[in-house]
Design a protein around this motif. Structure first.
Motif, PDB file in Angstrom:
ATOM      1  N   GLY A 111       2.859-100.808  10.126  1.00  0.00           N
ATOM      2  CA  GLY A 111       4.069-100.824  11.387  1.00  0.00           C
ATOM      3  C   GLY A 111       4.744-101.548  10.767  1.00  0.00           C
ATOM      4  O   GLY A 111       5.985-102.150  11.306  1.00  0.00           O
ATOM      5  N   VAL A 112       4.109-102.551   8.990  1.00  0.00           N
ATOM      6  CA  VAL A 112       4.918-103.856   8.764  1.00  0.00           C
ATOM      7  C   VAL A 112       6.638-103.314   8.652  1.00  0.00           C
ATOM      8  O   VAL A 112       6.402-102.661   8.100  1.00  0.00           O
ATOM      9  CB  VAL A 112       4.320-104.065   7.776  1.00  0.00           C
ATOM     10  CG1 VAL A 112       2.687-104.859   7.574  1.00  0.00           C
ATOM     11  CG2 VAL A 112       4.319-103.338   6.647  1.00  0.00           C
ATOM     12  N   ASP A 113       7.070-104.631   8.239  1.00  0.00           N
ATOM     13  CA  ASP A 113       9.156-104.022   8.046  1.00  0.00           C
ATOM     14  C   ASP A 113       9.243-103.581   6.890  1.00  0.00           C
ATOM     15  O   ASP A 113       9.835-103.656   6.871  1.00  0.00           O
ATOM     16  CB  ASP A 113       9.518-105.139   9.098  1.00  0.00           C
ATOM     17  CG  ASP A 113       9.361-105.279  10.536  1.00  0.00           C
ATOM     18  OD1 ASP A 113       9.904-103.642  10.904  1.00  0.00           O
ATOM     19  OD2 ASP A 113       8.767-106.143  11.237  1.00  0.00           O
ATOM     20  N   LYS A 131       4.211 -94.481  -0.823  1.00  0.00           N
ATOM     21  CA  LYS A 131       2.967 -94.498   0.341  1.00  0.00           C
ATOM     22  C   LYS A 131       4.364 -95.190   1.090  1.00  0.00           C
ATOM     23  O   LYS A 131       4.800 -94.946   2.722  1.00  0.00           O
ATOM     24  CB  LYS A 131       1.823 -95.227   0.140  1.00  0.00           C
ATOM     25  CG  LYS A 131       1.441 -93.911   0.154  1.00  0.00           C
ATOM     26  CD  LYS A 131      -0.628 -94.878  -0.245  1.00  0.00           C
ATOM     27  CE  LYS A 131      -1.474 -93.671  -1.287  1.00  0.00           C
ATOM     28  NZ  LYS A 131      -1.621 -92.558  -0.427  1.00  0.00           N
ATOM     29  N   ALA A 132       4.565 -96.707   0.914  1.00  0.00           N
ATOM     30  CA  ALA A 132       5.569 -96.980   1.493  1.00  0.00           C
ATOM     31  C   ALA A 132       7.176 -96.736   1.745  1.00  0.00           C
ATOM     32  O   ALA A 132       7.146 -96.696   3.077  1.00  0.00           O
ATOM     33  CB  ALA A 132       5.376 -98.515   0.487  1.00  0.00           C
ATOM     34  N   GLY A 136       9.146 -95.567   4.518  1.00  0.00           N
ATOM     35  CA  GLY A 136      10.600 -96.281   5.433  1.00  0.00           C
ATOM     36  C   GLY A 136      10.030 -97.936   5.326  1.00  0.00           C
ATOM     37  O   GLY A 136      11.155 -98.589   5.567  1.00  0.00           O
ATOM     38  N   ILE A 137       9.154 -98.207   4.285  1.00  0.00           N
ATOM     39  CA  ILE A 137       9.224 -99.691   4.121  1.00  0.00           C
ATOM     40  C   ILE A 137       9.828-100.009   2.974  1.00  0.00           C
ATOM     41  O   ILE A 137       8.734 -99.281   2.081  1.00  0.00           O
ATOM     42  CB  ILE A 137       7.892 -99.594   4.704  1.00  0.00           C
ATOM     43  CG1 ILE A 137       7.535-100.150   6.222  1.00  0.00           C
ATOM     44  CG2 ILE A 137       7.011-101.182   4.114  1.00  0.00           C
ATOM     45  CD1 ILE A 137       5.401 -99.197   6.129  1.00  0.00           C
ATOM     46  N   LYS A 138      10.161-101.151   2.670  1.00  0.00           N
ATOM     47  CA  LYS A 138      10.377-101.685   1.485  1.00  0.00           C
ATOM     48  C   LYS A 138       9.685-102.322   0.648  1.00  0.00           C
ATOM     49  O   LYS A 138       8.644-103.034   1.400  1.00  0.00           O
ATOM     50  CB  LYS A 138      11.369-102.393   1.100  1.00  0.00           C
ATOM     51  CG  LYS A 138      13.609-101.630   1.589  1.00  0.00           C
ATOM     52  CD  LYS A 138      14.026-102.281   1.849  1.00  0.00           C
ATOM     53  CE  LYS A 138      16.208-101.522   2.008  1.00  0.00           C
ATOM     54  NZ  LYS A 138      16.991-102.727   1.860  1.00  0.00           N
TER      55      LYS A 138
END
Length: 368
Positions: A111-113, A131-132, A136-138
């Protein structure tokens, strides 16, 4: 009937008296519950504005730590992230594409931002971006560009300029002659950019017959053992008669110097590198390597950390350049590189604290 009427009136009076007391009690006593205003969240420089009190967490997926410069990147990036009040989880893949993808999946699962990636293979790591983004991860591409993917930001140095600085330094010393070019890993987009910069300078001299490139090879996985084999092949193929060497980085340049030394040519033939590694700096002051290109890694690491935190907050990063990665024009921040030789080494990498003077001059004393 009079008595009955009296009792009814008395009962009504008592009811009114009780109701009035209750109303007065509510006015003067504890007030009825109301909707309290929510407190304004206190957000530090690294707190996630979407989750009160939760620090931003950055995933840092690195290709390798085998080279000195990447150890510096890791330590400086972590230092910068922590100073911004955020957290970072770092994983390195040791040059293994499958491992890097698997590690990136782990970071995404945590769950990294935001995910920061130093790709081993510019093409293969496009999978990581997909995948990121699905989660929803930039993704920020660090120093090396991820190819054919919708990456959100690229932060690096002007790598084409790196190659131009190398070639300008060597052609100034050797305007005519036989050149050997030993590039970096073919899977690394930066190696292609550096080579493009080198040949931006060399091509006019090749066209007019002043320079002949007698050997041109990539170095698999940037491994010095591979570049050493290339340099030996180049010398053997040309009966040791070459005039200049331009190498992909300082480790590759070190291999070139080693092969030249085997024929007592080290220090006699100009050699260019890049990254300002300690060994490269030591060779420069010894006269064994002509120059390197210094890319202030602290500036890169700090800028990337700053922009990663901004991206996680949804803020504008102010990217002023665009770099095409084969799929999109990627918003980019490119820092300027610096040519370093024996004359300015004290005023650049030593003055910046990148290497200590006593370490650079360890084999030749502390003076110039």
């Amino acid at each position: 009937m009079g008595k009955q009427r009296y009792l009814i009136v008395l009962a009504l009076a008592l009811i009114c008296l009780v109701s009035a007391c209750e109303e007065n009690g509510n006015k003067r006593g504890t007030p009825k519950p109301t909707m309290a205003a929510k407190p304004t969240p206190t957000v530090d420089s690294g707190a996630n504005p979407g989750v009160e009190g939760k620090k931003i967490k950055i995933g840092f997926s690195m290709d390798t730590l085998q080279e000195e410069r990447w150890q510096k990147d890791r330590d400086l990036f972590k230092e910068a992230v922590l100073a911004l009040g955020a957290e970072v989880e770092i994983m390195e893949a040791n040059g293994d594409d499958a491992r890097q993808i698997s590690q990136a999946e782990t970071l995404i699962g945590q769950g990294v931002d935001i995910l920061v990636v130093v790709p081993h293979n510019a093409e293969a790591t496009a999978t990581i971006v997909k995948k990121a983004h699905s989660a929803g991860i930039k993704v920020l591409s660090y120093d090396r560009l991820i190819k054919n993917a919708d990456i959100d930001l690229y932060v690096s140095f002007d790598n084409e300029k790196v190659g131009e600085l190398q070639a300008k330094a060597i052609t100034k010393l050797v305007p005519k002659g036989k050149y050997v070019y030993i590039g970096g890993a073919e899977t690394d987009n930066n190696a292609h950019l550096v080579k493009r910069g080198v040949f931006n300078v060399l091509q006019p001299l090749i066209d007019n017959g002043s320079i002949t490139v007698v050997y041109d090879q990539w170095t698999k996985d940037w491994k010095p053992v591979n570049s050493l084999a290339h340099m030996r092949d180049a010398l053997n193929a040309n009966d040791n008669e070459i005039d200049a060497v331009i190498a992909g980085n300082d480790a590759t340049a070190g291999s070139a110097v080693q092969a030249l030394a085997e024929h007592e040519l080290a220090g006699k033939i100009p050699v260019a590198g890049q990254d300002a590694e300690l060994a490269g700096a030591q060779r420069i002051v010894q006269g064994m390597q002509t120059m390197t290109v210094y890319k202030p890694i602290k500036a890169l690491a700090y800028k990337a950390a700053e922009l990663a935190v901004k991206m996680a907050k949804g803020e504008n990063v102010g990217a002023d350049r665009k770099v095409n990665n084969g799929k999109i024009e990627v918003p980019s921040v490119l820092l300027p590189p610096i040519a370093v030789n024996k004359l300015n080494i004290d005023e650049t990498i030593i003055a910046d604290g990148f290497h200590a003077k006593e370490d650079v001059y360890r084999n030749v004393g502390t003076g110039k």
